[in-house]
Write a protein that holds these residues in place. Sequence first.
Motif, short mmCIF file in Angstrom:
data_model
loop_
_atom_site.label_atom_id
_atom_site.label_comp_id
_atom_site.label_asym_id
_atom_site.label_seq_id
_atom_site.Cartn_x
_atom_site.Cartn_y
_atom_site.Cartn_z
N GLU A 76 0.85 -1.19 0.00
CA GLU A 76 0.00 0.00 0.00
C GLU A 76 0.89 1.24 0.00
O GLU A 76 2.05 1.18 0.40
CB GLU A 76 -0.89 0.01 1.25
CG GLU A 76 -1.99 -1.02 1.20
CD GLU A 76 -3.23 -0.54 1.93
OE1 GLU A 76 -3.21 0.55 2.54
OE2 GLU A 76 -4.21 -1.27 1.89
N GLN A 79 2.14 5.76 4.75
CA GLN A 79 1.28 6.67 5.52
C GLN A 79 1.50 8.11 5.07
O GLN A 79 0.56 8.89 4.94
CB GLN A 79 1.55 6.51 7.02
CG GLN A 79 0.53 7.23 7.89
CD GLN A 79 -0.89 6.71 7.68
OE1 GLN A 79 -1.12 5.52 7.53
NE2 GLN A 79 -1.84 7.63 7.64
N LYS A 82 -0.36 8.75 1.89
CA LYS A 82 -1.79 8.90 2.17
C LYS A 82 -2.09 10.27 2.76
O LYS A 82 -3.11 10.90 2.42
CB LYS A 82 -2.27 7.79 3.11
CG LYS A 82 -2.29 6.43 2.45
CD LYS A 82 -2.71 5.36 3.45
CE LYS A 82 -2.67 3.98 2.83
NZ LYS A 82 -3.08 2.93 3.78
N ARG A 108 -5.07 11.18 -6.27
CA ARG A 108 -6.36 10.77 -5.71
C ARG A 108 -7.16 10.17 -6.86
O ARG A 108 -7.32 10.79 -7.90
CB ARG A 108 -7.13 11.97 -5.15
CG ARG A 108 -6.57 12.52 -3.86
CD ARG A 108 -6.74 11.53 -2.71
NE ARG A 108 -8.09 11.03 -2.62
CZ ARG A 108 -8.93 11.25 -1.63
NH1 ARG A 108 -8.55 11.96 -0.61
NH2 ARG A 108 -10.14 10.76 -1.66
N SER A 144 -4.03 1.92 -3.09
CA SER A 144 -4.99 1.52 -2.06
C SER A 144 -6.37 1.94 -2.54
O SER A 144 -6.70 3.13 -2.53
CB SER A 144 -4.67 2.19 -0.72
OG SER A 144 -5.73 1.95 0.19
N ASP A 147 -8.47 3.71 0.16
CA ASP A 147 -8.18 5.12 0.42
C ASP A 147 -8.27 5.98 -0.84
O ASP A 147 -8.20 7.20 -0.76
CB ASP A 147 -6.78 5.26 1.02
CG ASP A 147 -6.65 4.55 2.36
OD1 ASP A 147 -7.47 4.83 3.25
OD2 ASP A 147 -5.74 3.72 2.49
N VAL A 149 -5.93 6.08 -3.17
CA VAL A 149 -4.59 6.69 -3.31
C VAL A 149 -3.72 5.81 -4.20
O VAL A 149 -3.62 4.60 -3.99
CB VAL A 149 -3.91 6.86 -1.92
CG1 VAL A 149 -2.50 7.40 -2.08
CG2 VAL A 149 -4.74 7.77 -1.03
#
Length: 157
Positions: A76, A79, A82, A108, A144, A147, A149
Amino acid sequence: MTEKTGTFVVTHAESESAVVRDVETAQVHTLGSNPGLEVHDVLEATVAPEPPLEVTWQVIDVEDRRTVEIVDSDLEPTQHSKELAADAEVGDLVQEERAGTGEIHVFRVPGDEIAAAAEDVLEDEETIARAARLEAVRVEVRRSADDGVLSVRYLPD
């Protein structure tokens, strides 16, 4: 025509010929021979037109040669990636320089379009050209759907 020195990415390679693209100008040069090049190779080189017709080119000097590895990662986005995407609108691109060299691009994307978006990045010749300009040797695509992302990491060696 005259010789050109620059950074080139190999976009097509066969045993008898190859095609290179200047990563700064996007100009394409068909080589009349293949001096052992493979697709995704990046050359810091000088090319010149081959006489007498000057319709094909030849590599006359190679200062550096490297291969850009494109990785479709099952990891993924980090962090941090994200967090970069958290304030972006769908379709927006957020770019951040990495410490040292390279960049991270974060998009996005609607969750149901994330696989197609990742595939577009993996197949796009511009991904390799961008890696060449950034002096990256590895491009890592992470996603991901939960999310929304998609991160593209341009990494040095």
